[in-house]
Structure formats: structure tokens, C-alpha cells
Write an enzyme that holds these catalytic residues in place. Structure first.
Site, PDB file in Angstrom:
ATOM      1  N   LYS A 208     -15.409 -33.334 -21.331  1.00  0.00           N
ATOM      2  CA  LYS A 208     -16.179 -32.889 -20.163  1.00  0.00           C
ATOM      3  C   LYS A 208     -16.495 -34.059 -19.263  1.00  0.00           C
ATOM      4  O   LYS A 208     -16.921 -35.107 -19.732  1.00  0.00           O
ATOM      5  CB  LYS A 208     -17.478 -32.221 -20.612  1.00  0.00           C
ATOM      6  CG  LYS A 208     -17.237 -30.842 -21.166  1.00  0.00           C
ATOM      7  CD  LYS A 208     -18.463 -29.966 -21.016  1.00  0.00           C
ATOM      8  CE  LYS A 208     -18.209 -28.611 -21.636  1.00  0.00           C
ATOM      9  NZ  LYS A 208     -19.410 -27.922 -22.051  1.00  0.00           N
TER      10      LYS A 208
ATOM     11  N   CYS B  18     -37.813 -17.890  15.105  1.00  0.00           N
ATOM     12  CA  CYS B  18     -36.484 -18.378  14.751  1.00  0.00           C
ATOM     13  C   CYS B  18     -36.233 -19.742  15.396  1.00  0.00           C
ATOM     14  O   CYS B  18     -36.388 -19.877  16.611  1.00  0.00           O
ATOM     15  CB  CYS B  18     -35.436 -17.375  15.221  1.00  0.00           C
ATOM     16  SG  CYS B  18     -33.770 -18.010  15.121  1.00  0.00           S
TER      17      CYS B  18
ATOM     18  N   LYS C  66      -5.429 -30.044 -26.862  1.00  0.00           N
ATOM     19  CA  LYS C  66      -5.052 -29.285 -28.057  1.00  0.00           C
ATOM     20  C   LYS C  66      -3.870 -29.952 -28.740  1.00  0.00           C
ATOM     21  O   LYS C  66      -2.952 -30.420 -28.048  1.00  0.00           O
ATOM     22  CB  LYS C  66      -4.651 -27.849 -27.671  1.00  0.00           C
ATOM     23  CG  LYS C  66      -5.790 -27.030 -27.087  1.00  0.00           C
ATOM     24  CD  LYS C  66      -5.300 -25.728 -26.472  1.00  0.00           C
ATOM     25  CE  LYS C  66      -6.461 -25.028 -25.761  1.00  0.00           C
ATOM     26  NZ  LYS C  66      -6.016 -23.986 -24.845  1.00  0.00           N
TER      27      LYS C  66
ATOM     28  N   ASP D 116       0.828  -1.209   0.000  1.00  0.00           N
ATOM     29  CA  ASP D 116       0.000   0.000   0.000  1.00  0.00           C
ATOM     30  C   ASP D 116       0.858   1.252   0.000  1.00  0.00           C
ATOM     31  O   ASP D 116       0.534   2.247  -0.634  1.00  0.00           O
ATOM     32  CB  ASP D 116      -0.893   0.033   1.242  1.00  0.00           C
ATOM     33  CG  ASP D 116      -2.020  -0.977   1.130  1.00  0.00           C
ATOM     34  OD1 ASP D 116      -2.244  -1.489   0.013  1.00  0.00           O
ATOM     35  OD2 ASP D 116      -2.656  -1.257   2.165  1.00  0.00           O
TER      36      ASP D 116
END
Ligand code: AMP
Ligand code: ZN
Length: 672
Positions: free
Chosen positions: A320, A412, A296, A39
Site C-alpha cells: 500500500k 449568494c 502474487k 439500441d
């Protein structure tokens, strides 16, 4: 001239340094300096650029989130179409692809590269003379959308490449890099958690969230989603400049792109199969989603021989993995209370194995999703564990005999508090700030820097305090003793005492911090400030009806309802009473102005005053219309220095700010 040349050099050196660290942090996950040190470098660069705006270039690290939100994206025509890939869903189909490729090229064996199929959004990045000039989505394959402003906000995408390195690799300065913008699972989960907490949209998967982030009109949103980019093609114009695909991947890495380390060169299709099997077993352990393997042809000459069909290259295929799905019976639909108090419906199943994991439940996210699926106990559903490790219900395949409606509980399930829903929102919430389900999150938020700012009370410590039952609510924090803390892990006596001091100091915070810290739905920092200013005390806010709340500028019906829901809960009222007993400040200090003699003037105090405490002196400034600030700048009007002044005095001297001793300050006050 000479001066500006030195400055250019200095700026470029600083930028290079920052680029190096961005690469280490965002691409290699191996930072060499702390965030604070990073930073500091950035701040230094920003400061220089602010002073010399003529040296700001679009590829400067400061320009990542520079652009403004815009109306629409321009379209851009790809130099070479961005095609999709043919799919192989089995090893037979993979073998078929190999057979065809061998036949067409007359080879006996083909060398392939197998790599992960990243499940994200594909992007093309265009560099001219090494500088990023454009980022484009795939679009329809021929033309995409120019999303440059957003692409720049992705930190693992270099804005400038090293020209010398490009030359060494035999590359021209103008290249195009293609790859996938993605979100890690962690970034995705974090995003959904935030979305749930703020009542925002819940994303079904990381791909949708990533795609949304690239195509939003506001680049700050892109930056906040923490996208990654994996590069897998390197082009120059419409050509592939290197001879092998594997060389392209290596070159991308040396140009500081993030490219997968996990690709392999495979001699023949059998090795590709092995790669596919190996990674199917490891996919769940990856930090991001991969939904298959892309295969590829490695040799670019052979790729060119094979060419393209109208849709896809003949030299590549996507293998896949089978979707991991199963059907099962919904036994029950229940409700879970999330860490932010949101009630989420959950489907409980007859346990069923999916892809090696037994699945027995799945979240249904919210009631809209329950309605959309039209799901009930007794239905048979199709469940998927696609990429996502968390399973989800795809659809109901058969409804059960009796369709019992799903009803949100009125109380709740964790704490029995009445459940609230804000008009127009999908989420139902338990608004009890101290509900056991949200205790941890609530405490972390309460202690946070923008809330009560209790330094030293971080996640780890809160975990211990909650687990050991030492702290059940905010008020318990103010009852902590040294003994309670000293036995905790990583807590030395000194840090324990420091923490107690911090906690005690937080009692004096401005009211707005307390309001924000309570974690009331839809009440952010700004709203908290507005409420504090308008009402001046927590009591008045608690007693205000929605109408009265809406009188506050910028507060609409949603926020008003949420605030009044919060204070309508007995548990919350009790909590506030206990905080008051502990001495937590609940009023905005608003002193009437004595006069306006200091109007428009700013004061900084340093050192010890003899006649006044710092607080008193500060109040004197404020009650005479002046402004109290903490650090000295050129704009400061007065620095009041007591005995043993600090560095503020030296700074004031160097900036030529008027310096007063205590006597001079008193004289100003006494003047008629
Ligand atoms: P699909 O859209 O399912 O037909 O898959 C084709 C898409 O997979 C391509 O357009 C790319 O966006 C994406 N893809 C993911 N990983 C790779 C990779 N390693 N190489 C090439 N394309 C990839
Ligand atoms: Zn609750």
C-alpha cells in the site's frame, strides 16, 4: 418445431451480436457501432422476446435489470473463503514477504505477478455451464450476500461465457470469477454532482459509492451508478484450474472480462519494487482509484505449497502506498456556489505540499460536515489526498485560540440573491435561476429533451454563448439572431437557422415543460406536470402559497417550500416576465369539451388537409373528447389522410386501421 428451431437460432445470433458489442463498449472501451445502432439491436431482441416469452433466458442481454427490488439478500457460503490480504507498507516489509516465501519453498528466486490494487468492493461471480447464476459479496469471508440481481446490472460483467472458448482454455463450464466492483472517478464525480443537485447524500469516495450501489435493494440504482468490474481470480470449485496466475488473467480477458492490462510478471522482488514505484507516479492519471499493488506468487503449485494463515494467503501481499496526508492551518472558511446553486463551505489553508501537489483549499461539502468536523478558521487540520485527487479534511488536530463559528451567508456571494434552505435538508441554495454560478447548468437543463426540448442547443454551444456573454438568461435565447450564432464555432448557416427555428418552436411547448425547465429545486418532470394540470398557468403557481401548493396531490411541504421560495425571488419573477414578453406560452390550453363523440378514440393525422391546419384539426379531435397520437399502431382507431400522406398511411393500410379522408372526417364531426 422447425420454425421454433430457426427462431432460437435467430435469437441466439442476435444475443451474440449484442454481447460482442457490450464487450467492445464496456470492457474494451472501443465501440464499433453507434449507441443508436446498439439500441436498435437491443430493441429488436426485446421485441422478439416479448412476442415469444418462452425463449427468454436469465442470461439474455435484456435481463440485466430484470429483478424487482427485494426485501433482503440471501446469504451464500463461499466454496473457498474470500480472504483479505496482508499488507506491506514499505519496501522492507515487501522484502520480508519475499524472504519468507523463498524460505518456505526453498527457492532462490520467485516469479511474481504485480497488479493494481483496485479500491472497490470484492465480488464472486459463479458461472454454471457458462451462464452467470450468482453474484456474491465477500461478507465475512466465509459467507457473503447473494447480490445477483444487482451484479447483472453491471455492464462489464458477462452474463454468458463462450463455452467453446472455455474448452479451448482447458476450463470446465462451471467456474468462479472474483474481482472488484468499482466506479471510475468520472462516474463518481458525476454521481456526486447529481446527488448535490437533488439534495441527496454526498459520497466521501468512489469505494463507498460503489459498495452502496452493489448492496442496494433496487437494481436500477446499481445500473444508474455505472459500475465497472475488474476480474483478478479464476477458480473452479475451490481450486485454481490454470497453472499460473498470469494465465488466469489472460484467460479472463479472452472470456471477455475486464481484467487489468497493466499487470506484469516480475522476476524477483526487485522488479516488483520497480513496478510499485512506477505506478505510484501514475496513479493520479488513472481513470479509477488504485491504492497500491497486489503481489502474487505466479506459480499456482507454489501458491499451494505456501498455503494460508487463518486470515490471508501466504502467497500474496498488498503493497500500500503511503497515505498522502499533511497538517496545516485553516486560514478562512468561505462559501462557493456550485453549478446547481448549492452553497458549499470551503476551507482555505496555509498552502501545504501533499504527495507532490500544493493544496490550498478543500471543500467541506455541507454544514453537517462542518459540524461533524467541528472546524473553524484558526484550527490546525489533517488533510488527506488519499487516492482521491481532491483533498479532504480528515479531522481537526488542534483547535485555534478563538473558535469563530461558521455562518452561512444570507446572500449568494455570486449574485446577492437571498439564500434559501428547505426545512430538513442539508443544502443551502441560491434559487436565482440565472445566478452566474449556475447559468451554464441552468441553460443546459432548460434546453434539455425533457424540458424545453431545444434540439441542437447542447453543452458545447451553451458554453460558447455563455462565455461570449451572448446569453445571460433563458429569455436571451429568444432574442438570438442569425448573426449571433453564425460566428460561433461549428455553426454553419443552416444549423444556425435550424436552431433559431427550434428555439421559436419551443415557445409553444406545454406549460409543464417550462416549469420543469426553470430548474426549481425538487421539481422533476412529474411534479411539473402535476403543477401544470392543477393550476393551469404559471402565474397561478407563482402566486400560490405553500398551503395552496400542498393541495396538489403528491406535493409535500418540501416541494411546496421550494416552489414558493423560487417565485419569491424578484430575479426569477423578472425572468418570467421577460419570457412572457418573448411569447413563451405560460398557460395550459384547456378548451371546454364540445361533446364526447370521440371519447376513447385515437386519431393520427398524415398529409395536408385542405380546410384545417393540423393544429386546428387536432384541437377538433381533442375538443370532442378524442385522443391525438403521433404514430400508427394496431390500437389506432382512425388515420386521417390529407394530400401527400406519408408512411403513416401505408402503415395504417397494412395494419387494417380505418382510414378517413378530409371529407369523411368532416362528416364524422357534422353528424348529429
Ligand atoms: P484490504 O481489504 O485492504 O486488506 O485488501 C484486500 C482486498 O483487496 C481484497 O480482498 C480484494 O478485495 C482487494 N483487491 C483489490 N485489487 C486486488 C487484486 N488485484 N488482487 C487481489 N485482491 C485485490
Ligand atoms: Zn446566486
Amino acid at each position: 418445431m422447425a420454425a421454433s428451431a430457426t427462431l432460437t437460432k435467430e435469437i441466439e445470433k442476435l444475443r451474440d451480436e449484442i454481447r460482442k458489442h457490450e464487450h467492445l463498449y464496456y470492457v474494451l472501451d472501443a465501440p464499433q457501432i453507434s449507441d443508436a445502432a446498439f439500441d436498435k439491436l437491443m430493441r429488436k431482441l426485446k421485441a422478439i422476446e416479448e412476442e415469444h416469452p418462452e425463449f427468454v433466458t436469465p442470461d439474455s442481454p435484456t435481463q440485466r435489470v430484470g429483478g424487482k427490488p427485494r426485501g433482503v439478500f440471501q446469504t451464500y457460503r463461499h466454496a473457498r473463503p474470500m480472504m483479505s490480504l496482508d499488507n506491506a507498507l514499505s519496501f522492507e516489509e515487501l522484502g520480508e514477504f519475499d524472504r519468507r516465501a523463498r524460505e518456505l519453498t526453498g527457492r532462490e528466486r520467485i516469479e511474481y505477478v504485480a497488479e493494481h490494487k483496485f479500491d472497490g468492493l470484492s465480488l464472486a461471480l459463479i458461472y454454471e455451464s457458462g451462464a452467470l447464476v450468482r453474484g456474491v459479496t465477500r461478507g465475512d469471508g466465509q459467507t457473503g450476500e447473494d447480490v445477483t440481481v444487482n451484479v447483472k446490472a453491471i455492464r462489464s460483467i458477462p452474463l454468458r461465457l463462450d463455452l467453446a472458448e472455455m474448452k479451448k482454455l482447458g476450463l470446465p463450464g462451471d467456474i468462479e470469477v472474483r474481482g472488484e466492483a468499482m466506479m471510475t472517478r468520472k462516474a463518481f464525480e458525476e454521481l456526486n454532482r447529481q446527488q448535490d443537485a437533488t439534495g441527496g447524500k454526498h459520497f466521501a469516495n468512489a469505494r463507498n459509492a460503489a459498495a452502496g450501489a452493489v448492496r442496494v435493494l433496487d437494481p436500477t440504482v446499481t445500473a444508474s451508478r455505472k459500475l465497472d468490474f475488474f476480474a483478478y481470480y479464476l477458480l473452479s470449485g475451490a481450486r485454481v484450474p490454470l497453472k499460473k496466475h498470469s494465465q488466469s488473467l489472460e484467460a479472463l480477458k479472452s472470456l471477455r472480462f475486464r481484467a487489468s492490462d497493466d499487470f506484469e510478471i516480475c522476476e524477483g522482488i526487485e522488479e516488483v519494487e520497480k513496478y510499485c514505484t512506477k505506478w505510484e507516479g501514475k496513479r493520479d492519471k488513472m481513470p479509477y482509484e488504485i491504492d497500491g499493488v497486489v503481489v502474487k506468487v505466479n506459480d499456482v503449485g507454489l501458491q499451494n505449497e505456501l498455503g494460508y494463515t487463518s486470515k490471508a494467503p501466504r502467497w500474496a501481499i498488498a503493497f500500500k502506498w503511503a497515505a498522502r496526508q499533511a497538517t496545516t492551518l485553516v486560514k478562512e472558511i468561505g462559501f462557493n456556489v456550485g453549478r446547481t446553486g448549492t452553497l458549499t463551505p470551503v476551507a482555505f489553508f496555509e498552502p501545504v505540499p501533499i504527495g507532490g501537489v500544493t493544496v490550498s483549499k478543500s471543500t467541506l461539502h455541507n454544514m453537517d460536515e462542518v459540524e461533524r468536523l467541528n472546524i473553524h478558521a484558526g484550527d490546525t487540520v489533517l488533510v488527506e489526498r488519499a487516492g482521491d485527487v481532491i483533498p479532504h479534511v480528515l479531522k481537526v488536530v488542534k483547535h485555534g485560540k478563538e473558535e469563530k463559528p461558521v455562518i452561512v451567508p444570507e446572500k449568494c456571494p455570486e449574485c446577492g440573491t437571498r439564500v434559501h434552505r428547505v426545512e430538513g435538508e442539508v443544502a443551502y441554495r441560491c434559487v436565482n435561476a440565472m445566478c452566474p454560478a449556475r447559468r451554464r447548468e441552468s441553460l443546459i437543463h432548460f434546453a434539455g429533451r425533457h424540458a424545453m426540448n431545444i434540439d441542437g442547443l447542447g453543452d458545447k454551444l451553451v458554453d460558447q454563448l455563455v462565455e461570449k456573454g451572448i446569453v445571460k438568461d433563458f429569455a436571451d435565447l429568444y432574442a438570438l439572431k442569425l448573426d449571433d450564432l453564425e460566428n460561433l464555432e461549428r455553426m454553419a448557416e443552416k444549423s444556425a437557422q435550424n436552431l433559431l427555428d427550434e428555439i421559436a418552436a419551443s415557445k409553444k411547448n406545454e406549460l409543464s415543460r417550462l416549469i420543469y425547465g426553470l430548474g426549481i429545486g425538487f421539481v422533476g418532470e412529474r411534479t411539473a406536470q402535476l403543477l401544470a394540470e392543477h393550476f393551469g398557468s404559471l402565474e397561478k403557481i407563482a402566486d400560490a402559497g405553500t398551503e395552496e401548493l400542498m393541495e396538489v396531490n403528491e406535493i409535500g411541504p418540501k416541494v411546496a417550500a421550494s416552489v414558493s421560495d423560487f417565485f419569491s425571488e424578484k430575479a426569477n419573477r423578472k425572468l418570467i416576465d421577460r419570457l412572457r414578453e418573448k411569447g413563451v406560452r405560460m398557460k395550459e390550453e384547456r378548451r371546454a369539451l364540445t361533446d364526447h363523440r370521440f371519447a376513447g378514440k385515437s386519431f393520427v393525422f398524415t398529409g395536408t388537409l385542405e380546410h384545417h391546419s393540423r393544429e386546428e384539426a387536432g384541437q377538433l379531435v381533442v375538443s370532442h373528447g378524442g385522443k391525438l397520437i403521433s404514430s400508427v399502431s394496431k390500437k389506432t382507431d382512425y388515420v386521417v389522410a390529407g394530400s401527400d400522406p406519408g408512411s403513416k398511411l401505408t402503415k395504417a393500410q397494412s395494419l387494417g386501421v380505418t382510414i378517413l379522408d378530409e371529407a369523411a372526417f368532416e362528416k364524422l364531426l357534422a353528424k348529429k
